[in-house]
Design a protein around this motif. Structure first.
Motif, PDB file in Angstrom:
ATOM      1  N   LYS A 115       0.819  -1.219   0.000  1.00  0.00           N
ATOM      2  CA  LYS A 115       0.000   0.000   0.000  1.00  0.00           C
ATOM      3  C   LYS A 115       0.846   1.260   0.000  1.00  0.00           C
ATOM      4  O   LYS A 115       0.425   2.298  -0.519  1.00  0.00           O
ATOM      5  CB  LYS A 115      -0.948  -0.018   1.190  1.00  0.00           C
ATOM      6  CG  LYS A 115      -2.007  -1.103   1.095  1.00  0.00           C
ATOM      7  CD  LYS A 115      -2.960  -1.063   2.284  1.00  0.00           C
ATOM      8  CE  LYS A 115      -4.024  -2.164   2.163  1.00  0.00           C
ATOM      9  NZ  LYS A 115      -4.960  -2.141   3.318  1.00  0.00           N
ATOM     10  N   GLU A 116       2.044   1.190   0.598  1.00  0.00           N
ATOM     11  CA  GLU A 116       2.910   2.380   0.597  1.00  0.00           C
ATOM     12  C   GLU A 116       3.374   2.712  -0.815  1.00  0.00           C
ATOM     13  O   GLU A 116       3.345   3.884  -1.230  1.00  0.00           O
ATOM     14  CB  GLU A 116       4.116   2.150   1.500  1.00  0.00           C
ATOM     15  CG  GLU A 116       3.814   2.180   2.981  1.00  0.00           C
ATOM     16  CD  GLU A 116       5.077   2.072   3.807  1.00  0.00           C
ATOM     17  OE1 GLU A 116       5.312   2.965   4.643  1.00  0.00           O
ATOM     18  OE2 GLU A 116       5.835   1.091   3.619  1.00  0.00           O
ATOM     19  N   SER A 119       0.412   4.077  -2.753  1.00  0.00           N
ATOM     20  CA  SER A 119       0.069   5.450  -2.381  1.00  0.00           C
ATOM     21  C   SER A 119       0.988   6.457  -3.061  1.00  0.00           C
ATOM     22  O   SER A 119       0.529   7.499  -3.562  1.00  0.00           O
ATOM     23  CB  SER A 119       0.154   5.606  -0.856  1.00  0.00           C
ATOM     24  OG  SER A 119      -0.096   6.938  -0.474  1.00  0.00           O
TER      25      SER A 119
END
Length: 228
Positions: A115-116, A119
């Motif tokens: 998810k990092e 993002s």
């Protein structure tokens, strides 16, 4: 000044096998070369930061060309970009106009659900930037969602390392998943070319390459998109 963020794996081992992996050298060296020739600065980021392994098979004599050797022997590339890659917390997405996900089987473990990374890629894209990815690195797109929660790849034209190419590698039953299958399941319009020949798909500001030999052409497509 235009900058590109090159994203690389920290994973040095196949998920199911005691077999070394990492980045495929050509996929970063050839893309980096195109950026360098066009005056674009690059930073390297990995999911954990720090050390970045190179798949030993990508260093075989019959796999290395002059550009590969140039980067493999370059002190900054080895001692800074690969030995001390940045981590996601170090990154300000507004500093970059391009993000490029490098392939190699290592990326299968730490890209698809990250998810990092997703993002950061979303922030660059939503700021009119370019998302580029090559080979197995395209699996990083599986984690990206649009602002309304849908999968970023849904309805988009793209390519990645194909089922045919993995079969020719003899690794179909040993890899964690097949990128072609997962991208199709996520709604992507998958386009593939001849096995182990350069093939690039451009869908607006999404640029993807099929295999290691596509890395230069992915870089050239990024430059063309930046000039629009």
């Amino acid at each position: 000044m235009t900058k590109a963020l090159i994203v690389v794996t920290n994973n040095a081992k196949f998920d199911k096998l005691y077999k070394a992996t990492g980045i495929w050298l050509r996929e970063t060296a050839h893309f980096n070369k195109v950026m360098q020739e066009n005056g674009i600065d690059v930073d390297y980021m990995s999911p954990k930061g720090g050390y970045v392994p190179i798949d030993p098979l990508s260093l075989a004599p019959d796999m290395m060309d002059q550009i590969d050797w140039q980067y493999y022997l370059d002190d900054e590339f080895r001692n800074t970009h690969l030995a001390k890659s940045l981590k996601p917390a170090d990154i300000q997405p507004a500093d970059y106009q391009v993000i490029y996900f490098v392939g190699g089987h290592g990326a299968m473990t730490d890209f698809p659900e990250n998810k990092e990374l997703a993002s950061i890629a979303s922030a660059i894209y939503n700021n009119a930037g370019i998302i580029a990815a090559n080979c197995i690195g395209v699996s990083a797109l599986l984690a990206i969602r649009t602002t309304d929660g849908k999968r970023f790849v849904n309805g988009r034209k793209l390519t990645s390392f194909t089922n045919d190419e993995e079969a020719l590698n003899g690794l179909t039953n040993d890899v964690k998943f097949l990128p072609e299958d997962e991208l199709k399941k996520s709604g992507a319009t998958f386009e593939k070319g001849e096995a182990f020949k350069s093939h690039v798909v451009v869908d607006n500001r999404l640029i993807t390459g099929q295999n290691a030999d596509s890395a230069t052409d992915v870089g050239e497509a990024v430059i063309k998109a930046l000039l629009k």
